[in-house]
Structures are given as C-alpha cells and as structure tokens.
Design a protein around this motif. Structure first.
Motif, PDB file in Angstrom:
ATOM      1  N   ALA A   1      -8.121  -2.807  21.793  1.00  0.00           N
ATOM      2  CA  ALA A   1      -7.411  -1.548  21.526  1.00  0.00           C
ATOM      3  C   ALA A   1      -7.033  -0.870  22.836  1.00  0.00           C
ATOM      4  CB  ALA A   1      -8.298  -0.621  20.704  1.00  0.00           C
ATOM      5  N   PRO A   2      -5.804  -0.348  22.942  1.00  0.00           N
ATOM      6  CA  PRO A   2      -5.420   0.375  24.160  1.00  0.00           C
ATOM      7  C   PRO A   2      -6.147   1.714  24.245  1.00  0.00           C
ATOM      8  CG  PRO A   2      -3.707   0.570  22.495  1.00  0.00           C
ATOM      9  CD  PRO A   2      -4.715  -0.395  21.946  1.00  0.00           C
ATOM     10  N   LYS A   3      -6.520   2.105  25.461  1.00  0.00           N
ATOM     11  CA  LYS A   3      -7.207   3.385  25.662  1.00  0.00           C
ATOM     12  C   LYS A   3      -6.158   4.496  25.774  1.00  0.00           C
ATOM     13  CE  LYS A   3     -11.306   1.606  25.672  1.00  0.00           C
ATOM     14  NZ  LYS A   3     -12.187   1.807  24.514  1.00  0.00           N
ATOM     15  N   LEU A   4      -6.105   5.347  24.749  1.00  0.00           N
ATOM     16  CA  LEU A   4      -5.092   6.401  24.665  1.00  0.00           C
ATOM     17  C   LEU A   4      -5.691   7.802  24.731  1.00  0.00           C
ATOM     18  CD1 LEU A   4      -2.942   4.875  21.783  1.00  0.00           C
ATOM     19  CD2 LEU A   4      -2.568   4.662  24.249  1.00  0.00           C
ATOM     20  N   TRP A   5      -6.978   7.935  24.423  1.00  0.00           N
ATOM     21  CA  TRP A   5      -7.620   9.250  24.458  1.00  0.00           C
ATOM     22  C   TRP A   5      -8.813   9.139  25.419  1.00  0.00           C
ATOM     23  CZ3 TRP A   5      -4.894  13.044  22.478  1.00  0.00           C
ATOM     24  CH2 TRP A   5      -5.447  14.327  22.423  1.00  0.00           C
ATOM     25  N   THR A   6      -8.598   9.607  26.629  1.00  0.00           N
ATOM     26  CA  THR A   6      -9.555   9.393  27.708  1.00  0.00           C
ATOM     27  C   THR A   6     -10.690  10.419  27.676  1.00  0.00           C
ATOM     28  OG1 THR A   6      -8.167  10.734  29.162  1.00  0.00           O
ATOM     29  CG2 THR A   6      -7.802   8.353  29.182  1.00  0.00           C
ATOM     30  N   ALA A   7     -11.727  10.139  28.467  1.00  0.00           N
ATOM     31  CA  ALA A   7     -12.909  11.013  28.491  1.00  0.00           C
ATOM     32  C   ALA A   7     -12.555  12.428  28.919  1.00  0.00           C
ATOM     33  CB  ALA A   7     -13.964  10.417  29.424  1.00  0.00           C
ATOM     34  N   ASP A   8     -11.610  12.567  29.853  1.00  0.00           N
ATOM     35  CA  ASP A   8     -11.243  13.913  30.299  1.00  0.00           C
ATOM     36  C   ASP A   8     -10.500  14.687  29.209  1.00  0.00           C
ATOM     37  OD1 ASP A   8      -9.064  12.008  31.024  1.00  0.00           O
ATOM     38  OD2 ASP A   8      -8.033  13.834  31.645  1.00  0.00           O
ATOM     39  N   MET A   9      -9.789  13.983  28.337  1.00  0.00           N
ATOM     40  CA  MET A   9      -9.142  14.645  27.197  1.00  0.00           C
ATOM     41  C   MET A   9     -10.190  15.164  26.215  1.00  0.00           C
ATOM     42  SD  MET A   9      -6.045  11.978  26.406  1.00  0.00           S
ATOM     43  CE  MET A   9      -5.071  11.275  27.738  1.00  0.00           C
ATOM     44  N   VAL A  10     -11.224  14.349  25.990  1.00  0.00           N
ATOM     45  CA  VAL A  10     -12.312  14.781  25.110  1.00  0.00           C
ATOM     46  C   VAL A  10     -12.963  16.041  25.673  1.00  0.00           C
ATOM     47  CG1 VAL A  10     -14.524  14.143  24.081  1.00  0.00           C
ATOM     48  CG2 VAL A  10     -12.723  12.412  24.328  1.00  0.00           C
ATOM     49  N   ALA A  11     -13.146  16.073  26.990  1.00  0.00           N
ATOM     50  CA  ALA A  11     -13.777  17.230  27.642  1.00  0.00           C
ATOM     51  C   ALA A  11     -12.937  18.496  27.505  1.00  0.00           C
ATOM     52  CB  ALA A  11     -14.028  16.922  29.115  1.00  0.00           C
ATOM     53  N   MET A  12     -11.611  18.332  27.323  1.00  0.00           N
ATOM     54  CA  MET A  12     -10.722  19.485  27.181  1.00  0.00           C
ATOM     55  C   MET A  12     -10.736  20.066  25.762  1.00  0.00           C
ATOM     56  SD  MET A  12      -7.322  18.077  29.122  1.00  0.00           S
ATOM     57  CE  MET A  12      -7.360  17.446  30.801  1.00  0.00           C
ATOM     58  N   MET A  13     -11.246  19.309  24.803  1.00  0.00           N
ATOM     59  CA  MET A  13     -11.176  19.733  23.406  1.00  0.00           C
ATOM     60  C   MET A  13     -12.224  20.792  23.087  1.00  0.00           C
ATOM     61  SD  MET A  13     -10.449  16.030  21.572  1.00  0.00           S
ATOM     62  CE  MET A  13     -10.050  16.710  19.956  1.00  0.00           C
ATOM     63  N   LYS A  14     -11.948  21.574  22.039  1.00  0.00           N
ATOM     64  CA  LYS A  14     -12.845  22.657  21.631  1.00  0.00           C
ATOM     65  C   LYS A  14     -14.100  22.110  20.952  1.00  0.00           C
ATOM     66  CE  LYS A  14      -9.284  23.996  19.391  1.00  0.00           C
ATOM     67  NZ  LYS A  14      -8.270  24.632  18.512  1.00  0.00           N
ATOM     68  N   PRO A  15     -15.240  22.788  21.087  1.00  0.00           N
ATOM     69  CA  PRO A  15     -16.429  22.391  20.328  1.00  0.00           C
ATOM     70  C   PRO A  15     -16.124  22.389  18.826  1.00  0.00           C
ATOM     71  CG  PRO A  15     -16.998  24.037  21.979  1.00  0.00           C
ATOM     72  CD  PRO A  15     -15.497  23.964  21.949  1.00  0.00           C
ATOM     73  N   GLY A  16     -16.623  21.374  18.131  1.00  0.00           N
ATOM     74  CA  GLY A  16     -16.354  21.253  16.699  1.00  0.00           C
ATOM     75  C   GLY A  16     -15.121  20.443  16.374  1.00  0.00           C
ATOM     76  N   SER A  17     -14.340  20.074  17.394  1.00  0.00           N
ATOM     77  CA  SER A  17     -13.186  19.211  17.164  1.00  0.00           C
ATOM     78  C   SER A  17     -13.656  17.816  16.759  1.00  0.00           C
ATOM     79  CB  SER A  17     -12.326  19.119  18.424  1.00  0.00           C
ATOM     80  OG  SER A  17     -11.855  20.379  18.808  1.00  0.00           O
ATOM     81  N   VAL A  18     -12.761  17.080  16.096  1.00  0.00           N
ATOM     82  CA  VAL A  18     -13.135  15.773  15.549  1.00  0.00           C
ATOM     83  C   VAL A  18     -12.131  14.715  16.005  1.00  0.00           C
ATOM     84  CG1 VAL A  18     -13.538  14.443  13.439  1.00  0.00           C
ATOM     85  CG2 VAL A  18     -14.158  16.863  13.511  1.00  0.00           C
ATOM     86  N   ILE A  19     -12.655  13.568  16.415  1.00  0.00           N
ATOM     87  CA  ILE A  19     -11.819  12.402  16.724  1.00  0.00           C
ATOM     88  C   ILE A  19     -12.205  11.290  15.758  1.00  0.00           C
ATOM     89  CG2 ILE A  19     -11.224  10.636  18.427  1.00  0.00           C
ATOM     90  CD1 ILE A  19     -11.980  12.698  20.605  1.00  0.00           C
ATOM     91  N   ILE A  20     -11.225  10.760  15.025  1.00  0.00           N
ATOM     92  CA  ILE A  20     -11.443   9.604  14.150  1.00  0.00           C
ATOM     93  C   ILE A  20     -10.710   8.429  14.783  1.00  0.00           C
ATOM     94  CG2 ILE A  20     -11.213   8.638  11.839  1.00  0.00           C
ATOM     95  CD1 ILE A  20     -12.929  11.119  11.809  1.00  0.00           C
ATOM     96  N   ASP A  21     -11.470   7.419  15.201  1.00  0.00           N
ATOM     97  CA  ASP A  21     -10.896   6.288  15.938  1.00  0.00           C
ATOM     98  C   ASP A  21     -10.817   5.066  15.021  1.00  0.00           C
ATOM     99  OD1 ASP A  21     -10.141   4.345  17.743  1.00  0.00           O
ATOM    100  OD2 ASP A  21     -11.444   5.081  19.341  1.00  0.00           O
TER     101      ASP A  21
END
Length: 342
Positions: A268-288
């Motif tokens: 799978a290509p890496k499209l959502w990097t660790a720094d993007m996750v760090a920018m997200m609000k607490p309680g946000s959800v990522i479904i991969d």
C-alpha cells in the motif's frame, strides 16, 4: 455437476462461498449442491436453511472433497485441502496466484484447476462476477460504520435548544469502489465529505454524490502510467509531493479520514504520514482499508485499533467484509453462481 462449499478455516473468516439463496439458483441450472456442515453458521446460515433449499449437508471436508466436482471457497484453499483433491477437480476462490506461487504449483501437481475470483477483469461485461468490487463495496460502507462507532460525536450537524453541533468532516482518499461506497454512506449520515483521487475524471462522480472533490494545483503528469484494470496507476514523485502537501493542509480540519488506496499484489502507498496524524485533533479517527498490505497510514497496525499520543484513533482491521458476513456471502455467492452459469 456437483458443486460443494467448504467451511472456511481461516481465523476470523465468517463468510461462506455458497448461501441457501445462491444454491437455489445453481440447482435451477441443473447442478447438485453440497455444503460442509457448519460452513454458513458464522454468516447466519444454518444447516437447516441449506437443507430447506435442497442442499446436501456433508459431515466433513474430506467427504465433501471426495464427492464434489467443483469446490467453492472464499479464502484460498490450504495445502491440506489441496492434497485431498483429485485430478480433474476445480476449486474456485480468492486464490491470489501471484502471491501464492507454491499453492498454485501444488494445484498443478494435483491436477486441480484453480479459478481465482480475484483475477476476474474489472470490466462492464464481467460485473456480475466481479467479486473484488463486491467486497470493496462492503468494505467502504463498513469503514464508515466503524468510523461512526469510534467517533465521539454526531455525523450530521444539528441546531438544538441545548446548542449547535457541527457536522463531522470526512476525507476519503481514493475514489474507487470502496471509496465511492464510503462517500455514499458518509454523505447519507449527514457528514461534510471531501474526497481525493489521482484520477481527475472521477471528480464528477464524487460531486454527484454530494461530496467535494479535493483539487491540486499541479501542472505536470499526475501518474507514471495509465490506469488499468479499474485501479489508479502509481503517481509521479512530483504529484505525490503536491498531494502530501495538500493533505497536510487538510489534516487539522478533518474529523475522520478513510484511506482506500490498495492494488492487489502491491504494498500500500503511504499517503497519510505520521506528521499528518500529529496535526489531527484528539478524538479524530483514521480508518485504513489498506492495512492488509501495510496501510496507507504510517502508524497503522494491521488488525488492531490503536490510539496515538495525541488522541487520534487508527483502525487497521483487515476483515471489513467478514464483519458483514451475511451480506458479503450473499454477494460473493451470486458472483460464484454467475461465473458457473456463464
């Protein structure tokens, strides 16, 4: 022809390859249908339901293999199952021959014809047999259900006497079959949906469903090659950098991100990097949805739900179709019976 459905032995797999309904269609075509006892139990289909549909329920896998001309499964057969098969038999399943070369060689050694449902071409003429699209459709829908289950607020906005609730903001990355199903489900729940795909021609489809297409300010070629087989081709390095920069702009605004970029046989290509996750609000959800091949998100752990240090929930389950086993089995069973009929 005697067609038999084996019980799935893969851990966590709840689907079955032939349902009572699809068995009825096969019997109308003149075939006999057999099923291993308990094969449909986890999908909600009892042995009694099969018997009522005129299906013979067989006590063991060995007996079923001995009697059937064609064997149907969801997952690829195990080595033990293949060694019990005889020359001239046919097995139909998600075989993934490019990834299971040793299993394919064993089938050839046994004289067994292996039909891979994952190799059905994704073209209009083969839609009835396109099991990959059937399962991707369910996975995209289920991804939104899982997101709603993990998200701490409403999807739809509300104005009440107790206060105003903003709609959830959802980003769907990839607008193939799974992505479009996710868009439709999220829009129907009242979310404000954005969607991205490397193929600009899908923008009209996305917008017709009530979502907003994420455009990039990019003048060069988007892809290294043309899209084939219903999948997007790999992006050029320049396009990828623009894409990641745009995602970084969107990351702080999004409540839910659903990534769907996965091509069978590739990482799978890496499209959502660790720094993007760090920018997200607490309680946000990522479904991969690409977790089985390493995930589109840097932090995805296959088959696990994790919470990051900044409170972002990342779901990396790889069994979304199996979580809706009754519906998945019905669709897959219909794909199988159309394949046999045609």
């Amino acid at each position: 022809m005697k067609i038999g459905a084996l019980r799935e032995g893969f851990e966590g797999e709840a689907r079955v390859s032939i349902t009572p309904a699809s068995a009825g269609h096969l019997r109308k075509l003149g075939h006999e249908v057999l099923v291993e006892t308990g094969a449909g139990a986890r999908a909600g289909f009892s042995d009694e339901a099969y018997l009522a549909a005129g299906v013979e329920v067989v006590a063991s896998a060995a007996q079923l293999i001995a009697q059937a001309d064609t064997l149907a499964k969801v997952r690829q057969p195990t080595e033990a199952e293949l060694r019990q098969m005889r020359s001239g038999q046919t097995v139909i399943s998600f075989f993934y021959p490019a990834q299971n070369a040793e299993l394919l060689a064993l089938a050839r050694e046994q004289g067994v014809t292996a039909i891979a449902m994952d190799m059905v071409p994704r073209i209009s003429r083969a839609q009835k047999m396109d099991a990959l699209s059937s399962m991707a459709n369910i996975a995209g829908y289920r991804a939104v259900i899982e997101a709603a289950n993990n998200f701490g607020r409403f999807f739809a906005g509300q104005v009440t006497a107790a206060g105003k609730v903003p709609p959830a903001r959802v980003l769907v990355v990839g607008a193939g079959v799974a992505g479009l199903a996710a868009i439709g489900a999220a829009v129907s729940l009242g979310a404000q949906v954005n969607a991205f795909d490397v193929r600009p021609e899908v923008a009209e489809q996305i917008e017709s469903m009530g979502a907003e297409f994420v455009y990039l300010d990019f003048d060069g070629p988007a892809q290294d090659g043309a899209a084939t087989g219903g999948y997007a081709a790999p992006s050029s390095p320049e396009f990828r950098e623009k894409q990641l920069a745009r995602f970084r702009e969107l990351a702080p605004q999004m409540d839910i991100v659903i990534t769907t970029a996965l091509i069978p046989g590739r990482d799978a290509p890496k499209l959502w990097t660790a720094d993007m996750v760090a920018m997200m609000k607490p309680g946000s959800v990522i479904i991969d949805l690409a977790a089985e091949k390493g995930g589109n998100c840097d932090l995805t752990v296959p088959d696990e739900r994790i919470v990051t240090e900044n409170g972002v929930i990342i779901v990396g389950y790889t069994d979304f179709p199996s979580r809706m086993a009754a519906q998945s089995s019905e669709l897959y069973g219909n794909n199988i019976r159309h394949f046999i009929a045609d």
